[in-house]
Enzyme design. Sequence first.
Site, PDB file in Angstrom:
ATOM      1  N   SER A   1       1.094  -1.127  -0.044  1.00 11.47           N
ATOM      2  CA  SER A   1      -0.005   0.007   0.148  1.00 11.47           C
ATOM      3  C   SER A   1       0.934   1.361  -0.402  1.00 11.47           C
ATOM      4  CB  SER A   1      -1.059  -0.073   1.103  1.00 11.47           C
ATOM      5  OG  SER A   1      -1.427   0.731   1.663  1.00 11.47           O
TER       6      SER A   1
ATOM      7  N   TYR B   1      -1.702   0.272   9.870  1.00  9.93           N
ATOM      8  CA  TYR B   1      -1.499  -0.350   8.452  1.00  9.93           C
ATOM      9  C   TYR B   1      -0.400  -0.728   8.429  1.00  9.93           C
ATOM     10  CZ  TYR B   1      -3.704  -0.920   3.998  1.00  9.93           C
ATOM     11  OH  TYR B   1      -4.089  -1.047   2.930  1.00  9.93           O
ATOM     12  N   ALA B   2       0.023   0.927   8.275  1.00  8.52           N
ATOM     13  CA  ALA B   2       0.876   1.470   7.760  1.00  8.52           C
ATOM     14  C   ALA B   2       2.240   0.494   8.261  1.00  8.52           C
ATOM     15  CB  ALA B   2       1.718   3.154   8.053  1.00  8.52           C
ATOM     16  N   ALA B   3       2.041  -0.015  10.031  1.00  6.84           N
ATOM     17  CA  ALA B   3       3.801  -0.741  10.179  1.00  6.84           C
ATOM     18  C   ALA B   3       3.380  -2.179   9.460  1.00  6.84           C
ATOM     19  CB  ALA B   3       4.053  -1.012  11.373  1.00  6.84           C
TER      20      ALA B   3
END
Length: 267
Positions: free
Chosen positions: A139, A152-154
């Site tokens: 993403s 989510y980013a991790a």
Amino acid sequence: MFSNKVIIITGSTQGIGLKTAELLVRMGARLVINSRSPQKVEATLCYLKEITPHVIGIAGDVSNYEFCLELRKFTIGSFGRIDILINNAGVASSGLMKDIVPNAFEKVVNINLLGSIYPTLACIDEIRQRKGSILFIASVAGIVGLPNYSAYAATKRAIVSLAESLRSELTDDGVFVGINYPGFTENEEQKTMINAKGEEVLLQKRRGIKALSRERTSEKIIEQLQKRKFRMYCSFSAKGVQLMYRIFPQLTLNILRHYRMKISSMQ
Ligand SMILES: NC(=O)c1ccc[n+]([C@@H]2O[C@H](COP(=O)([O-])OP(=O)(O)OC[C@H]3O[C@@H](n4cnc5c(N)ncnc54)[C@H](OP(=O)(O)O)[C@@H]3O)[C@@H](O)[C@H]2O)c1
């Protein structure tokens, strides 16, 4: 190129996974459909069998390693081999880190990270034998950590590192490893996310965001498999963020900090 190739797409009963499966069966591939819900797997099989008989499906959770072994066995038992694994299953999540309960983090890590690692571990030997492909769906949040999307980013950033390691390790085996960065893509109405309390809730309709069609994102995934390109950015915005962060990392982080309220309201 995909004619008779055996392809597993995890999380393929809706959204990007389903659209990619549909395009691939139209290109002659043999598809294995998966998601946790038996009803959704059944409905997807009914839909895709209108196009081809060469599609099978199995319900199960890819964050469970035992299930991933079953997925491998089921695929080889039905089609005789595995050529391509697309690690697509994932879940959105949001919430300020100060509000997120540990269980919410655990769920996101399980689905987004272990849910890509376990199918890979289960299928890697078979894919090595076939000199096949393993694709990870990351993403834009895997390029740089976005405010309000820490979990989510991790997980998406971790997937990028994982793909980089795996690509080096498999250099001599002729296996293609790729990492795909979809931009904002139009959501299915039934798309869910994990909120700060750890509940899986329906994602609200996106407002004020120009999203790519699912077809466009899926076409980029297929193009990446065809070209065996390690990184593929599905939208101009994804490519733009990547360039910006590479050339001006500090400025990018400052901009994200400045627009944190606006970014937090995007889903
Ligand atoms: N849509 C976007 O704008 C966007 C942007 C960037 C990246 N991505 C990434 O692209 C991928 C697909 O996104 P999407 O928008 O198409 O998602 P989606 O509409 O929410 O679909 C996710 C699919 O994964 C399945 N799934 C979820 N958890 C699973 C698990 N533990 N085991 C097996 N299947 C599971 C879901 O079905 P069940 O609920 O039945 O399991 C569903 O079929 C995700 O990795 C996402 O992070 C999406």
